[in-house]
Design an enzyme around this catalytic site. Structure first.
Site, PDB file in Angstrom:
ATOM      1  N   GLY A  61       0.841  -1.193   0.000  1.00 58.46           N
ATOM      2  CA  GLY A  61       0.000   0.000   0.000  1.00 58.46           C
ATOM      3  C   GLY A  61       0.870   1.235   0.000  1.00 58.46           C
ATOM      4  O   GLY A  61       2.056   1.159   0.328  1.00 58.46           O
ATOM      5  N   CYS A  88       5.515  -5.983   1.489  1.00 58.00           N
ATOM      6  CA  CYS A  88       5.862  -4.561   1.423  1.00 58.00           C
ATOM      7  C   CYS A  88       5.243  -3.786   2.600  1.00 58.00           C
ATOM      8  O   CYS A  88       5.629  -3.994   3.733  1.00 58.00           O
ATOM      9  CB  CYS A  88       5.461  -4.017   0.060  1.00 58.00           C
ATOM     10  SG  CYS A  88       6.259  -2.460  -0.304  1.00 58.00           S
ATOM     11  N   TYR A  89       4.249  -2.937   2.354  1.00 58.53           N
ATOM     12  CA  TYR A  89       3.599  -2.234   3.474  1.00 58.53           C
ATOM     13  C   TYR A  89       3.060  -3.246   4.486  1.00 58.53           C
ATOM     14  O   TYR A  89       3.081  -3.000   5.696  1.00 58.53           O
ATOM     15  CB  TYR A  89       2.472  -1.349   2.915  1.00 58.53           C
ATOM     16  CG  TYR A  89       1.679  -0.615   3.980  1.00 58.53           C
ATOM     17  CD1 TYR A  89       2.250   0.430   4.712  1.00 58.53           C
ATOM     18  CD2 TYR A  89       0.350  -0.962   4.245  1.00 58.53           C
ATOM     19  CE1 TYR A  89       1.519   1.089   5.687  1.00 58.53           C
ATOM     20  CE2 TYR A  89      -0.386  -0.304   5.219  1.00 58.53           C
ATOM     21  CZ  TYR A  89       0.201   0.722   5.945  1.00 58.53           C
ATOM     22  OH  TYR A  89      -0.522   1.379   6.902  1.00 58.53           O
ATOM     23  N   HIS A 175       7.966  -7.345  -3.987  1.00 62.09           N
ATOM     24  CA  HIS A 175       6.667  -7.786  -4.507  1.00 62.09           C
ATOM     25  C   HIS A 175       6.805  -9.112  -5.268  1.00 62.09           C
ATOM     26  O   HIS A 175       7.243  -9.113  -6.411  1.00 62.09           O
ATOM     27  CB  HIS A 175       6.083  -6.720  -5.440  1.00 62.09           C
ATOM     28  CG  HIS A 175       5.614  -5.518  -4.698  1.00 62.09           C
ATOM     29  ND1 HIS A 175       4.349  -5.419  -4.170  1.00 62.09           N
ATOM     30  CD2 HIS A 175       6.239  -4.372  -4.373  1.00 62.09           C
ATOM     31  CE1 HIS A 175       4.215  -4.264  -3.550  1.00 62.09           C
ATOM     32  NE2 HIS A 175       5.348  -3.608  -3.660  1.00 62.09           N
ATOM     33  N   GLU A 177       4.404 -10.820  -6.425  1.00 64.44           N
ATOM     34  CA  GLU A 177       3.275 -10.987  -7.341  1.00 64.44           C
ATOM     35  C   GLU A 177       3.513 -10.388  -8.724  1.00 64.44           C
ATOM     36  O   GLU A 177       2.799 -10.713  -9.662  1.00 64.44           O
ATOM     37  CB  GLU A 177       1.998 -10.389  -6.720  1.00 64.44           C
ATOM     38  CG  GLU A 177       1.946  -8.861  -6.601  1.00 64.44           C
ATOM     39  CD  GLU A 177       2.628  -8.295  -5.350  1.00 64.44           C
ATOM     40  OE1 GLU A 177       3.484  -8.985  -4.776  1.00 64.44           O
ATOM     41  OE2 GLU A 177       2.328  -7.156  -4.968  1.00 64.44           O
ATOM     42  N   ASP A 233     -19.127 -10.953 -20.747  1.00 60.13           N
ATOM     43  CA  ASP A 233     -19.640 -11.068 -19.368  1.00 60.13           C
ATOM     44  C   ASP A 233     -21.111 -11.475 -19.339  1.00 60.13           C
ATOM     45  O   ASP A 233     -21.501 -12.401 -18.626  1.00 60.13           O
ATOM     46  CB  ASP A 233     -19.467  -9.750 -18.607  1.00 60.13           C
ATOM     47  CG  ASP A 233     -18.041  -9.233 -18.676  1.00 60.13           C
ATOM     48  OD1 ASP A 233     -17.160 -10.022 -19.027  1.00 60.13           O
ATOM     49  OD2 ASP A 233     -17.833  -8.046 -18.387  1.00 60.13           O
ATOM     50  N   LYS A 387     -11.683 -11.431 -15.376  1.00 60.26           N
ATOM     51  CA  LYS A 387     -12.048 -11.556 -16.793  1.00 60.26           C
ATOM     52  C   LYS A 387     -11.533 -12.859 -17.423  1.00 60.26           C
ATOM     53  O   LYS A 387     -12.263 -13.545 -18.138  1.00 60.26           O
ATOM     54  CB  LYS A 387     -11.476 -10.360 -17.556  1.00 60.26           C
ATOM     55  CG  LYS A 387     -12.011 -10.210 -18.952  1.00 60.26           C
ATOM     56  CD  LYS A 387     -13.294  -9.440 -18.917  1.00 60.26           C
ATOM     57  CE  LYS A 387     -13.795  -9.039 -20.276  1.00 60.26           C
ATOM     58  NZ  LYS A 387     -14.985  -8.185 -20.145  1.00 60.26           N
TER      59      LYS A 387
END
Ligand code: XMP
Length: 531
Positions: A61, A88-89, A175, A177, A233, A387
């Site tokens: 964050g 991280c944060y 990070h 990710e 969708d 998605k």
């Protein structure tokens, strides 16, 4: 906030502290075939525990733990006995709350680095001694809380990873990710499988079965109506509901006169003829085009189209009721349920403090949203999915590739790609040009590699020459962009030969066009659509 779903799956909760990567963490975990869900950062520990997660991730964050309005978790999160990974944060929060030290810095450090792994951490199982990592942080952990040990360091940070395996607490300053940490996925897998003990039980097949069960329980024997646009969708939602409740579902497809060439035929063919879904086709083209006469202001166009859509939709549901009454099929008090293809990124609330503004930007796209006064209860069977997961579900449900991998198309349709007034003649020009764009993109194998590729008609005429004749005709702009989510975009470096073919075909085959331009603007500061 998102309604969390009770499932028999292994589940990882992600507490969202406003990182732009929170959703990426959720996706990485789901790519491990483990269900993950984003929840608000200050979820009470008891509530989190009641959801029975196998692990908890604290996202990154933008805040500093020392900010007056910094988002903090319920500190009891750390003593639930459930494994926690701070990123991280999230790592700084862990250090701060458990008695370590975090040094304030008013400067953020971005970029690549080399991580040196200490022996023996389960987080780095099978990863070797050193890996490339990517960081983006301000503050630094300068002293670990009691009970922790360093699991990895970098040149600048002695505690680039820290852990207290006895309390199942783990933290990373970088990070894992993001793609710039190439082996980050393995770190996430180590956390999810080796530390949390999750099973790989989040598969599309199991999702579809569960979603069908949930829908059946929600709607009972009542009827459901769905506004089908032909986009991925709403199409996947229709196919899923049809599997769950068969003829209790009726889809309404409104032709607003602003569709691409032969779109209404394709939608009817797929849903009516192939799936035998009850489909009410409403041809309201004349109504929309009449209302748009003389209108050139983009916002006004959007408003007119949105309002008219609601009216047409309301009228169509009334007709359905009348038809049901006439053929004696009863209506159980009418169409109580409205199905929508809401996706997960639409329902995640962002953190207020320094949270990402994506939510605000997106809201203007919900035009054509049906008003609350219609008193429908919503059925949103794919609201847990991203998605790409919706696409997988679509393929599994038997939808054709031309629907599943369709490029996004705005609700107000070609009206926002015709700058100036929308007239039947200008629609004809744009449709003809667009058909050529789509067909050339498909033939050259580019169509499915880009986010969107389409034609725009400008309200500008220019001089040209054809044979011996001087011409004074319209200009078409070709817009081809790549994007992850439509929030940012870059123009695609298409091969010159392809650009040349599209241009010459449009100019030669579309009556009324003598010039084609290529749009080389990025978003931001431009947008993808022109209006
Ligand atoms: P912009 O033009 O804002 O578009 O960069 C971002 C993405 O959203 C699509 N878009 C819409 N989708 N209703 C929709 O359902 C709308 O009114 C709308 N306007 C834009 C656009 O095609 C792009 O993918």
């Amino acid at each position: 906030m998102t309604k969390t779903v009770a499932t028999a799956h292994s589940k990882i909760l992600i507490l969202d502290f406003g990182s732009q990567y929170t959703q990426v963490i959720a996706r990485r975990i789901r790519e491990c075939q483990v269900y993950s869900e984003i929840v608000r950062f200050n979820i009470p520990a008891e509530e989190a525990a009641a959801l029975a997660p196998k692990g908890i991730v604290l996202s990154g964050g933008p805040a500093s733990v020392y900010d007056e309005r910094a988002p903090h978790p319920d500190p009891k999160i750390f003593s639930l006995g459930i494994p926690v990974l701070g990123i991280c944060y999230g790592m700084q929060l862990m250090a701060h709350h458990l008695g370590g030290q975090v040094e304030f810095s008013d400067r953020r450090e971005y970029g690549a680095g080399m991580l040196h792994v200490a022996n023996g951490s389960k987080l780095f199982d099978g990863i070797g001694d050193q890996i490339d990592i990517w960081c983006s942080h301000g503050d630094n952990v300068t002293a670990m809380p009691a009970g922790f040990r360093s699991a990895a360091h970098t040149e600048n940070a002695p505690f680039a990873a820290m852990e207290d395996p006895a309390r199942k607490l783990y933290a990373l300053q970088f990070h894992p990710e993001v793609a710039h940490t190439p082996r980050g996925k393995e770190i996430i897998q180590n956390f999810v499988f080796h530390i949390c003990g999750c099973s790989m039980d989040w598969t599309m097949g199991s999702f579809i079965e569960e979603a069908c069960d949930r829908v059946r329980r929600q709607v009972g024997d009542q009827k459901v109506v769905l506004g089908l646009s032909g986009g991925v969708d709403s199409s996947v939602t229709a196919a899923l509901l049809h599997k769950a409740i068969g003829d209790q579902l009726t889809c309404i497809f409104v032709n607003n006169g602003l569709l691409r060439s032969r779109e209404e035929e394709m939608v009817q063919r797929v849903f009516d003829e192939n799936f035998h879904i009850k489909l009410k086709y409403v041809d309201a083209a004349d109504r929309f085009l009449k209302l748009l006469q003389g209108i050139t202001d983009p916002e006004e166009k959007r408003k007119i189209i949105g309002r008219e859509f609601v009216k047409v939709f309301e009228h169509a549901t009334e007709e359905l009721l009348a038809e049901d009454a006439a053929n004696g099929s009863g209506s159980h008090g009418g169409y109580h349920f409205l199905a929508q293809g809401t996706l997960y990124p639409d329902v995640i609330e962002s953190v207020a403090i320094g949270g990402n503004p994506a939510h605000v930007i997106k809201s203007h796209h919900n035009v054509g949203g049906l008003p609350e006064k219609m008193h429908f209860e919503l059925v949103e069977p794919v609201r847990q999915l991203f998605k790409d997961e919706v696409r997988q579900a679509g393929l599994q449900l038997g939808l054709p590739k031309e629907i599943v991998y369709r490029q996004p198309f705005p609700g107000p349709g070609l009206a926002v790609r015709i700058l100036g007034e929308v007239t039947p003649e200008r629609l004809r020009i744009l449709r003809d040009a667009d058909t050529i764009v789509v067909s050339e993109m498909k033939v050259s194998d580019w169509y499915y590699r880009v986010w969107q590729s389409f034609a725009v008609l400008l309200p500008v005429r220019s001089v040209g020459v054809m044979g011996d004749q001087r011409t004074y005709e319209n200009t078409i702009v070709l817009r081809v962009v790549e994007s992850q989510d439509g929030m940012t975009a870059d123009w695609v470096r298409l091969p010159y030969e392809l650009l040349a073919r599209i241009s010459s075909r449009i100019i030669n085959e579309v009556k009324g066009v003598n010039r084609v331009c290529y749009d080389i603007s990025t978003k931001p500061p431009s947008t993808i659509e022109w209006e």
